[in-house]
Design an enzyme around this catalytic site. Structure first.
Site, PDB file in Angstrom:
ATOM      1  N   ASP A 147       0.855  -1.194   0.000  1.00  0.00           N
ATOM      2  CA  ASP A 147       0.000   0.000   0.000  1.00  0.00           C
ATOM      3  C   ASP A 147       0.893   1.246   0.000  1.00  0.00           C
ATOM      4  OD1 ASP A 147      -3.151   0.653   1.074  1.00  0.00           O
ATOM      5  OD2 ASP A 147      -1.645   2.235   1.366  1.00  0.00           O
ATOM      6  N   ILE A 148       0.442   2.267  -0.708  1.00  0.00           N
ATOM      7  CA  ILE A 148       1.254   3.470  -0.881  1.00  0.00           C
ATOM      8  C   ILE A 148       1.277   4.379   0.357  1.00  0.00           C
ATOM      9  CG2 ILE A 148      -0.467   5.118  -1.761  1.00  0.00           C
ATOM     10  CD1 ILE A 148       1.482   5.493  -4.176  1.00  0.00           C
ATOM     11  N   ASN A 157     -13.028  -3.308   3.021  1.00  0.00           N
ATOM     12  CA  ASN A 157     -14.110  -2.324   3.025  1.00  0.00           C
ATOM     13  C   ASN A 157     -14.986  -2.511   1.788  1.00  0.00           C
ATOM     14  OD1 ASN A 157     -12.983  -1.103   5.333  1.00  0.00           O
ATOM     15  ND2 ASN A 157     -11.581   0.094   4.071  1.00  0.00           N
ATOM     16  N   GLN A 190     -14.523   2.458   1.639  1.00  0.00           N
ATOM     17  CA  GLN A 190     -13.808   1.958   0.454  1.00  0.00           C
ATOM     18  C   GLN A 190     -13.502   3.127  -0.476  1.00  0.00           C
ATOM     19  OE1 GLN A 190     -15.859  -1.007  -1.948  1.00  0.00           O
ATOM     20  NE2 GLN A 190     -14.011  -1.433  -3.150  1.00  0.00           N
ATOM     21  N   HIS A 246     -10.235  -5.404  -2.767  1.00  0.00           N
ATOM     22  CA  HIS A 246      -8.907  -5.590  -2.175  1.00  0.00           C
ATOM     23  C   HIS A 246      -9.026  -5.937  -0.698  1.00  0.00           C
ATOM     24  CE1 HIS A 246      -9.969  -1.315  -1.937  1.00  0.00           C
ATOM     25  NE2 HIS A 246      -9.306  -1.273  -0.790  1.00  0.00           N
ATOM     26  N   HIS A 253      -6.831  -5.791   2.770  1.00  0.00           N
ATOM     27  CA  HIS A 253      -5.652  -5.203   3.408  1.00  0.00           C
ATOM     28  C   HIS A 253      -5.053  -6.236   4.357  1.00  0.00           C
ATOM     29  CE1 HIS A 253      -6.824  -0.835   2.695  1.00  0.00           C
ATOM     30  NE2 HIS A 253      -8.000  -1.413   2.542  1.00  0.00           N
TER      31      HIS A 253
HETATM   32  P1  5GP Z   1      -9.776   1.339   0.844  1.00  0.00           P
HETATM   33  O1  5GP Z   1     -10.054   2.547   1.704  1.00  0.00           O
HETATM   34  O2  5GP Z   1     -10.412   1.468  -0.515  1.00  0.00           O
HETATM   35  O3  5GP Z   1     -10.114   0.055   1.536  1.00  0.00           O
HETATM   36  O4  5GP Z   1      -8.208   1.304   0.649  1.00  0.00           O
HETATM   37  C1  5GP Z   1      -7.570   1.739  -0.510  1.00  0.00           C
HETATM   38  C2  5GP Z   1      -6.086   1.695  -0.251  1.00  0.00           C
HETATM   39  O5  5GP Z   1      -5.419   1.862  -1.481  1.00  0.00           O
HETATM   40  C3  5GP Z   1      -5.571   2.787   0.674  1.00  0.00           C
HETATM   41  O6  5GP Z   1      -4.953   2.192   1.817  1.00  0.00           O
HETATM   42  C4  5GP Z   1      -4.587   3.578  -0.175  1.00  0.00           C
HETATM   43  O7  5GP Z   1      -3.452   4.019   0.539  1.00  0.00           O
HETATM   44  C5  5GP Z   1      -4.233   2.593  -1.262  1.00  0.00           C
HETATM   45  N1  5GP Z   1      -3.855   3.195  -2.534  1.00  0.00           N
HETATM   46  C6  5GP Z   1      -4.505   4.183  -3.204  1.00  0.00           C
HETATM   47  N2  5GP Z   1      -3.872   4.483  -4.365  1.00  0.00           N
HETATM   48  C7  5GP Z   1      -2.820   3.629  -4.438  1.00  0.00           C
HETATM   49  C8  5GP Z   1      -1.785   3.447  -5.425  1.00  0.00           C
HETATM   50  O8  5GP Z   1      -1.727   4.114  -6.455  1.00  0.00           O
HETATM   51  N3  5GP Z   1      -0.851   2.491  -5.165  1.00  0.00           N
HETATM   52  C9  5GP Z   1      -0.895   1.728  -4.027  1.00  0.00           C
HETATM   53  N4  5GP Z   1       0.065   0.821  -3.868  1.00  0.00           N
HETATM   54  N5  5GP Z   1      -1.857   1.878  -3.066  1.00  0.00           N
HETATM   55  C10 5GP Z   1      -2.808   2.818  -3.294  1.00  0.00           C
END
Ligand code: 5GP
Length: 125
Positions: A28-29, A84, A91, A97, A99
């Site tokens: 994750d970034i 999420n 989300q 995805h 985590h």
């Molecule tokens: P969500 O809130 O949708 O469950 O989590 C999305 C996750 O994707 C976040 O933790 C966010 O940091 C990660 N993320 C968003 N854009 C990128 C990206 O371009 N590259 C990577 N590796 N992670 C990303």
């Protein structure tokens, strides 16, 4: 196209941890947590509720395999496995995805470790 589809197509970079025919996992970034990993199906599904059962099984089994590798082989004490579903549930990226967030005293203070170094410690294949 969502950002994870771009990563899967190789149009956007990632620090890969695991890959098979149906699943990709990468760091994750955000750098809020050491080893924070995302596990995604290569085929696009919005979230768990939307996902084909066979693919979902593969994503969940890959998530388990990676998490177990972190605990058994990488010196991590435990892991959070989180998912999420929908904007209202937090989300942000509309591509299924899971985590994996490593936990334990050995992870503390390593949140900002260089991605290449994290990858070296955690890579599965
Ligand atoms: P969500 O809130 O949708 O469950 O989590 C999305 C996750 O994707 C976040 O933790 C966010 O940091 C990660 N993320 C968003 N854009 C990128 C990206 O371009 N590259 C990577 N590796 N992670 C990303």
């Amino acid at each position: 196209m969502d950002i994870f589809c771009k990563i899967i197509k190789g149009e956007s970079p990632c620090y890969k941890i695991y890959e098979d025919d149906d699943v990709l996992a990468f760091l994750d970034i955000s750098q809020k947590y050491f080893g924070h990993t995302l596990v995604v199906p290569k085929k696009h599904f919005a979230n768990t509720l939307d996902c084909d059962d066979e693919i979902l099984k593969k994503v969940i089994l890959a998530t388990k395999k990676i998490a177990k590798h972190y605990v058994d082989d990488c010196g991590v004490s435990g892991v959070n496995i989180l998912n999420n579903n929908g904007k209202e549930a937090g989300q942000m990226v509309e591509h299924l995805h899971y985590h994996i967030i490593p936990q334990g005293k050995e992870c503390k203070g390593k949140e900002k470790m260089d991605f290449v170094e994290q990858q070296k410690i955690l890579k599965l294949n």
